[in-house]
Design an enzyme around this catalytic site. Structure first.
Site, PDB file in Angstrom:
ATOM      1  N   ASP A   8       0.851  -1.181   0.000  1.00 14.17           N
ATOM      2  CA  ASP A   8       0.000   0.000   0.000  1.00 14.17           C
ATOM      3  C   ASP A   8       0.892   1.239   0.000  1.00 14.17           C
ATOM      4  O   ASP A   8       2.018   1.195   0.485  1.00 14.17           O
ATOM      5  CB  ASP A   8      -0.879  -0.057   1.264  1.00 14.17           C
ATOM      6  CG  ASP A   8      -1.605   1.231   1.507  1.00 14.17           C
ATOM      7  OD1 ASP A   8      -2.340   1.675   0.601  1.00 14.17           O
ATOM      8  OD2 ASP A   8      -1.430   1.817   2.595  1.00 14.17           O
ATOM      9  N   ASP A  10      -0.168   5.077   0.715  1.00 14.62           N
ATOM     10  CA  ASP A  10      -0.358   6.095   1.755  1.00 14.62           C
ATOM     11  C   ASP A  10      -0.512   5.460   3.136  1.00 14.62           C
ATOM     12  O   ASP A  10      -1.387   4.635   3.359  1.00 14.62           O
ATOM     13  CB  ASP A  10      -1.573   6.963   1.425  1.00 14.62           C
ATOM     14  CG  ASP A  10      -1.404   7.658   0.079  1.00 14.62           C
ATOM     15  OD1 ASP A  10      -0.294   8.173  -0.189  1.00 14.62           O
ATOM     16  OD2 ASP A  10      -2.363   7.662  -0.715  1.00 14.62           O
ATOM     17  N   ASN A  51      -5.464   2.801  -3.250  1.00 14.22           N
ATOM     18  CA  ASN A  51      -6.781   3.403  -3.491  1.00 14.22           C
ATOM     19  C   ASN A  51      -6.599   4.903  -3.659  1.00 14.22           C
ATOM     20  O   ASN A  51      -6.001   5.545  -2.783  1.00 14.22           O
ATOM     21  CB  ASN A  51      -7.713   3.176  -2.294  1.00 14.22           C
ATOM     22  CG  ASN A  51      -8.272   1.773  -2.228  1.00 14.22           C
ATOM     23  OD1 ASN A  51      -8.057   0.956  -3.116  1.00 14.22           O
ATOM     24  ND2 ASN A  51      -9.002   1.491  -1.155  1.00 14.22           N
ATOM     25  N   GLN A  52      -7.098   5.457  -4.731  1.00 16.08           N
ATOM     26  CA  GLN A  52      -6.967   6.903  -4.952  1.00 16.08           C
ATOM     27  C   GLN A  52      -8.334   7.503  -5.242  1.00 16.08           C
ATOM     28  O   GLN A  52      -8.597   8.052  -6.317  1.00 16.08           O
ATOM     29  CB  GLN A  52      -5.963   7.177  -6.080  1.00 16.08           C
ATOM     30  CG  GLN A  52      -4.526   6.770  -5.723  1.00 16.08           C
ATOM     31  CD  GLN A  52      -3.930   7.605  -4.592  1.00 16.08           C
ATOM     32  OE1 GLN A  52      -4.299   8.773  -4.404  1.00 16.08           O
ATOM     33  NE2 GLN A  52      -3.013   7.027  -3.808  1.00 16.08           N
ATOM     34  N   CYS A  89      -6.535   2.559  -7.823  1.00 17.08           N
ATOM     35  CA  CYS A  89      -7.967   2.571  -8.114  1.00 17.08           C
ATOM     36  C   CYS A  89      -8.436   4.024  -8.038  1.00 17.08           C
ATOM     37  O   CYS A  89      -8.362   4.635  -6.970  1.00 17.08           O
ATOM     38  CB  CYS A  89      -8.733   1.722  -7.107  1.00 17.08           C
ATOM     39  SG  CYS A  89     -10.500   2.102  -7.138  1.00 17.08           S
ATOM     40  N   HIS A  91     -11.481   5.048  -8.435  1.00 15.25           N
ATOM     41  CA  HIS A  91     -12.938   5.075  -8.231  1.00 15.25           C
ATOM     42  C   HIS A  91     -13.317   5.387  -6.793  1.00 15.25           C
ATOM     43  O   HIS A  91     -12.532   5.187  -5.871  1.00 15.25           O
ATOM     44  CB  HIS A  91     -13.540   3.709  -8.610  1.00 15.25           C
ATOM     45  CG  HIS A  91     -13.105   3.232  -9.960  1.00 15.25           C
ATOM     46  ND1 HIS A  91     -12.287   2.140 -10.136  1.00 15.25           N
ATOM     47  CD2 HIS A  91     -13.360   3.731 -11.200  1.00 15.25           C
ATOM     48  CE1 HIS A  91     -12.061   1.966 -11.433  1.00 15.25           C
ATOM     49  NE2 HIS A  91     -12.692   2.914 -12.104  1.00 15.25           N
ATOM     50  N   CYS A 104     -16.496  -0.472  -7.791  1.00 14.35           N
ATOM     51  CA  CYS A 104     -15.645  -1.172  -8.751  1.00 14.35           C
ATOM     52  C   CYS A 104     -15.095  -2.438  -8.114  1.00 14.35           C
ATOM     53  O   CYS A 104     -15.347  -2.716  -6.950  1.00 14.35           O
ATOM     54  CB  CYS A 104     -14.491  -0.251  -9.151  1.00 14.35           C
ATOM     55  SG  CYS A 104     -13.440   0.155  -7.745  1.00 14.35           S
ATOM     56  N   CYS A 106     -11.777  -2.922  -8.105  1.00 17.03           N
ATOM     57  CA  CYS A 106     -10.360  -2.681  -7.804  1.00 17.03           C
ATOM     58  C   CYS A 106     -10.135  -1.941  -6.493  1.00 17.03           C
ATOM     59  O   CYS A 106      -9.029  -2.009  -5.945  1.00 17.03           O
ATOM     60  CB  CYS A 106      -9.636  -2.002  -8.965  1.00 17.03           C
ATOM     61  SG  CYS A 106     -10.428  -0.598  -9.734  1.00 17.03           S
ATOM     62  N   LYS A 108      -9.613  -1.472  -2.884  1.00 19.47           N
ATOM     63  CA  LYS A 108      -9.439  -2.357  -1.740  1.00 19.47           C
ATOM     64  C   LYS A 108     -10.542  -2.067  -0.725  1.00 19.47           C
ATOM     65  O   LYS A 108     -10.856  -0.900  -0.529  1.00 19.47           O
ATOM     66  CB  LYS A 108      -8.049  -2.121  -1.092  1.00 19.47           C
ATOM     67  CG  LYS A 108      -6.873  -2.509  -1.979  1.00 19.47           C
ATOM     68  CD  LYS A 108      -5.531  -2.107  -1.347  1.00 19.47           C
ATOM     69  CE  LYS A 108      -5.296  -0.602  -1.421  1.00 19.47           C
ATOM     70  NZ  LYS A 108      -3.969  -0.186  -0.879  1.00 19.47           N
TER      71      LYS A 108
HETATM   72 MG   LIG Z   1      -2.905   3.075   3.580  1.00 17.37          MG
HETATM   73 ZN   LIG Z   2     -11.570   0.901  -8.711  1.00 20.13          ZN
END
Ligand SMILES: [Mg+2]
Ligand SMILES: [Zn+2]
Length: 199
Positions: A8, A10, A51-52, A89, A91, A104, A106, A108
């Site tokens: 991961d 961040d 994850n973004q 990701c 989303h 989605c 993707c 997490k």
């Molecule tokens: Mg994190």
């Molecule tokens: Zn996604």
């Protein structure tokens, strides 16, 4: 087939600064360089999975994120660590940018990014690990068929546990994570070290 460590970004690889894409505020976590160096020496691909949701929320664009990622890759490369791939990701179900405001496979705790990486980089997931700072990372790893390590530094606050969310190991120092992973592959480590004294 390759083996990989999925990590991961961040709060694990870099200091947790919510929705940050400013390279100036990006700081690599203590122990991360040493850990990734050891993993790399033991033939693990280094794959960042992140994850973004800030993209879906309109805080920044994919282009901004790419710039931040390449800055991070550059910082690590200066230390001799080469990230094999970055997956993210963009989303979020509560997003405001229509293209990304979706549930989605993707984001997490879903395993989509790991499954895609496995296909694209020929990764044997059963020989691979996920390291992250919250249980959603652990769950994504387990759903993909990997083992997991929780970087337990206070970022998980809810502790909703089920059979997917129980980490195989908890550590507070990333180098310890690399030690755990490489010990399980102990013969490989020994190849690089002097033979032990016979008894
Ligand atoms: Mg994190
Ligand atoms: Zn996604």
């Amino acid at each position: 087939m390759n083996k990989a460590v999925f990590i991961d970004k961040d709060g694990t690889l870099v200091k947790n600064v919510p929705y940050n894409i400013d390279p100036a505020r990006m700081m690599v976590e203590p122990g991360a360089v040493e850990a990734l160096t050891l993993l790399q020496q033991n033939d693990y691909l280094i794959v960042v999975v992140s994850n973004q949701g800030g993209i879906a929320k309109g805080y920044f664009t994919e282009k901004d994120l790419m710039k931040a990622n390449s800055h991070l890759a550059g910082m690590l490369a200066e230390e001799g660590v080469f990230v094999d791939a970055f997956y993210y990701c963009p989303h979020h179900p509560d997003g405001i940018i229509a293209d990304y405001a979706t549930k989605c496979s993707c984001r997490k705790p879903a395993p989509g990014m790991l499954l895609r990486a496995a296909q694209e980089l020929q990764i044997d997931l059963s020989e691979s690990w996920m390291i992250g700072d919250i249980l959603d990372d652990v769950e994504a790893g387990h759903r993909a068929g990997c083992k997991s390590i929780l970087y337990d530094v206070g970022n998980e606050t809810e502790w909703v546990l089920d059979r997917f969310r129980n980490p195989d190991h908890k550590i507070t120092n990333l180098l310890k994570a690399a030690d755990i992973i490489c010990q399980l592959n102990y013969n490989k480590v020994l190849e690089h070290e002097p033979a032990p004294e016979s008894v």
